[in-house]
Design an enzyme around this catalytic site. Structure first.
Site: not given
Ligand SMILES: Cc1ncc(COP(=O)(O)O)c(C=O)c1O
Length: 411
Positions: A227, A140, A256
């Site tokens: 990520d 994700f 986050k």
């Molecule tokens: C691993 C990861 N990458 C990217 C994102 C996307 O982040 P955002 O919702 O701040 O765009 C999330 C959100 O849950 C995530 O858990």
């Protein structure tokens, strides 16, 4: 929209919003540490931290003071000027990450967009005309078009076709599959992965896989992109999870917990990758704005001076031990996976119903991938609160499992 003098109901408050979330019937007025309080003054133990955001707990005094002080100075100025507080946040974050440079955005998806653009540009500069990025099943990476394409979840892609080209999907924890992609494709620019997959149900990738993938990237000249939007900022016991494995990615993204609730994301790079962007290549009006960077600086300073990150393991142990000890029938748990304060309990049946049931019991939890309870509690949680969360959750799960058994018997 205020219809009359009474306070609007939750439904009325929601009425102007697009229907993008199935919202629970609760609204919070304030929070403190590990607790949130609703409009009736009821207390909830927060096992979710706004999905891995408030790692320092709600209303952390240092973040609150930093935001207050910055808002009295000025909230915003354009990135066409030097922004001292952005320089400070950048210096602290790059030092924490052992990276050379950072680009600040406003979210995890934007941090990943920056990483994807950076990888493509880096490849173009090396004569690869149609660069490909290898991404994993179960990943994700966000909800923008490029990041949802990079994500390995058909549900979030359906209806938004045509998707973005330039991604190759690989199974997770499969080094042979990576090697085979490398053999068949000369155009690969990078490997993008979450070292701990969050949305797919808390899957820390195998240490051997990560080490093997890093070696393959080095060998083939692929950029290694981690990520750590969810797993970063102290959540797993170190600033980034990959630091526990002594790995050296070329690019790391996070968001986050970086602002503890103030929107801020970051794409960090080292070596050649850090020198790829030049003026005009990328930008964001709000990215790295003074308010967001004041919050990020407070978070980085707090995590730097405090022993808070050391609490991730003990809190995690306390929750899982109390949960296991209080569960009536452990056959309902298929697997427990965790990395510090990323805890996944995979159950034997779909269990979305546990979220409202836990809410009723005063506990904030999440269920992801259909049948995995996801807990992402804050680093400020006490042992006592961790025990309460674990034992309380076990009671809710035991009741749900007994109902499942009853329904199966009736069928
Ligand atoms: C691993 C990861 N990458 C990217 C994102 C996307 O982040 P955002 O919702 O701040 O765009 C999330 C959100 O849950 C995530 O858990």
């Amino acid at each position: 929209m205020r219809l009359n003098n009474r306070a609007p109901t939750l439904e009325e408050l929601m009425s102007a919003l697009m229907n993008t979330y199935s919202r629970l019937p609760v609204s919070f007025t304030h929070g403190s540490g590990s607790y949130l309080y609703d409009t009736d003054g009821r207390e909830y133990l927060d096992g979710l931290s706004g999905i891995a955001v408030t790692n320092l707990g709600h209303a952390h005094p240092r973040v609150t003071e930093a935001v207050r002080a910055q808002s009295e100075r000025f909230l915003h100025c354009s990135n066409i000027y030097h922004i001292d507080v952005q320089e400070r946040a950048g210096a602290l974050l790059t030092e924490r990450a052992s990276m050379d440079r950072v680009f600040f955005g406003n979210s995890g998806a934007e941090a990943n967009e920056a990483a994807i653009k950076l990888a493509r540009l880096h490849a173009h500069e090396r004569g690869i005309e149609k660069p490909q990025i290898v991404v994993l099943e179960g990943a994700f990476h966000g909800r923008t078009l490029a990041t949802l394409t990079a994500s390995g979840n058909r549900k979030i892609q359906a209806g938004f076709e045509p998707l973005v080209s330039g991604f190759i999907r690989a199974p997770r924890n499969d080094l042979e599959a990576l090697a085979s992609i490398a053999e068949r494709n000369q155009d690969v620019a990078a490997l993008l992965l979450e070292p701990v997959q969050g949305e797919s149900g808390i899957h820390p990738l195998d240490a051997e896989y990560l080490a093997g993938a890093a070696a393959l990237c080095k060998d083939r000249g692929w950029l290694l992109i981690f990520d750590e939007v969810q797993s970063g900022n102290g959540r797993t016991g170190s600033y980034f999870f990959h630091q526990q494995l002594d790995l050296k990615p070329d690019i790391v993204t996070t968001a986050k917990g970086l602002g503890n609730g103030v929107p801020v994301g970051a794409c960090l790079a080292r070596g050649e990758a850090a020198e790829t962007f030049a003026p005009g290549h990328h930008g964001s009006t709000y990215g790295g704005n003074p308010l967001a960077c004041a919050a990020a600086t407070a978070v980085l300073e707090t995590l730097g001076e405090d022993t808070l990150m050391d609490r991730a393991g003990p809190i995690s142990d306390a929750i899982v031990t109390s949960f296991d000890a209080s569960l009536e029938d452990d056959r309902c748990v298929v697997a427990t996976r965790r990395a510090g304060l990323m805890i996944g309990m995979e159950l034997a049946a779909d269990c979305a119903a546990l979220v409202p049931a836990a809410l009723e019991a005063g506990l904030l939890i999440n269920v992801t991938a259909g049948r995995t309870i996801r807990l992402l509690p804050p680093l400020v949680m006490s042992d006592e609160q961790a025990n309460t969360l674990g034992a309380g959750l076990a009671t809710v799960v035991s009741r749900w499992w007994a109902d499942e058994a009853r329904l199966a018997g009736a069928a």
